[in-house]
Design a protein around this motif. Sequence first.
Motif, PDB file in Angstrom:
ATOM      1  N   ASP A   1      37.730  35.290  39.329  1.00 40.41           N
ATOM      2  CA  ASP A   1      36.935  36.005  38.317  1.00 40.41           C
ATOM      3  C   ASP A   1      36.315  37.265  38.908  1.00 40.41           C
ATOM      4  N   TYR A   2      35.830  37.165  40.148  1.00 37.35           N
ATOM      5  CA  TYR A   2      35.210  38.325  40.796  1.00 37.35           C
ATOM      6  C   TYR A   2      36.235  39.438  40.974  1.00 37.35           C
TER       7      TYR A   2
ATOM      8  N   ASP B   1      37.170  41.250  37.794  1.00 39.24           N
ATOM      9  CA  ASP B   1      36.068  42.129  37.359  1.00 39.24           C
ATOM     10  C   ASP B   1      36.081  43.443  38.122  1.00 39.24           C
ATOM     11  N   GLN B   2      36.486  43.399  39.399  1.00 39.23           N
ATOM     12  CA  GLN B   2      36.525  44.613  40.226  1.00 39.23           C
ATOM     13  C   GLN B   2      37.814  45.419  40.034  1.00 39.23           C
TER      14      GLN B   2
ATOM     15  N   CYS C   1      45.991  40.808  40.852  1.00 41.82           N
ATOM     16  CA  CYS C   1      45.212  40.564  39.637  1.00 41.82           C
ATOM     17  C   CYS C   1      45.764  41.289  38.404  1.00 41.82           C
TER      18      CYS C   1
ATOM     19  N   GLU D   1      44.183  39.633  29.830  1.00 41.98           N
ATOM     20  CA  GLU D   1      42.834  39.656  29.266  1.00 41.98           C
ATOM     21  C   GLU D   1      42.562  40.935  28.481  1.00 41.98           C
TER      22      GLU D   1
ATOM     23  N   CYS E   1      39.253  47.684  28.402  1.00 38.56           N
ATOM     24  CA  CYS E   1      39.502  47.026  29.695  1.00 38.56           C
ATOM     25  C   CYS E   1      39.059  47.892  30.858  1.00 38.56           C
TER      26      CYS E   1
END
Length: 225
Positions: free
Chosen positions: A87-88, A91-92, A196, A203, A220
């Motif tokens: 998840d981290y 997000d980055q 990722c 997403e 996004c």
Amino acid sequence: DTCRNFHCKRGKVCQADKQGKPHCICQDPAACPPTKDYEHVCGTDNKTYDGTCQLFGTKCQLEGTKMGRQLHLDYMGSCKYIPPCTDYEVDQFPLRMRDWLKNILIQYYERDMNTSGILTEKQRNKVKKIYQNDKRLVAGDHPVELLLHDFEKNYHMYVYPVHWQFHQLDQHPVDRLLTHSELAPLRASLVPMEHCITRFFQECDGDQDKLVALKEWCHCFGIKE
């Protein structure tokens, strides 16, 4: 040669029938030209193919089957272990991707200073301002905090690169929607370096309709409406 200007989709080749009329048949994977190791690709079945000719020829031969529908190009290069995206990390991801897109446009602009042709005149005018402002951020790997600070401080510099990449991908057809096949060229080349990217694109499709609209794409990347 009736096949000379006859177009077949990937995985198929043209063949003339007894009357000389051209039609498309599946490419025989075994008849694909030899490739180098760096041309190998990984399919979504986690199998390494010698090249895209072999992959799409195999997919064509499986047409109409569940396996055929599920087989796509996953990424460039031989299959290897791709670690799960946390998840981290996801997000980055937009921070690095925005910076990367901006740097690509700056490199194109610098090349066009000597030999024009990569960017149109309109694109050059847009990138010129980004290029002039970018001299404070030396190209290279930057900590996440610096990329986030630069995005907040110089937000306007990141809007055009994000829009530009969307329109580079939106080609078949140009409809302000990105399909799986339109995203594939970018995704397939980046997976080995940016594990990722698959989760990021999944997403991005907020309404889960298997299409990424311009509005979803911008959201996004943190670009406001």
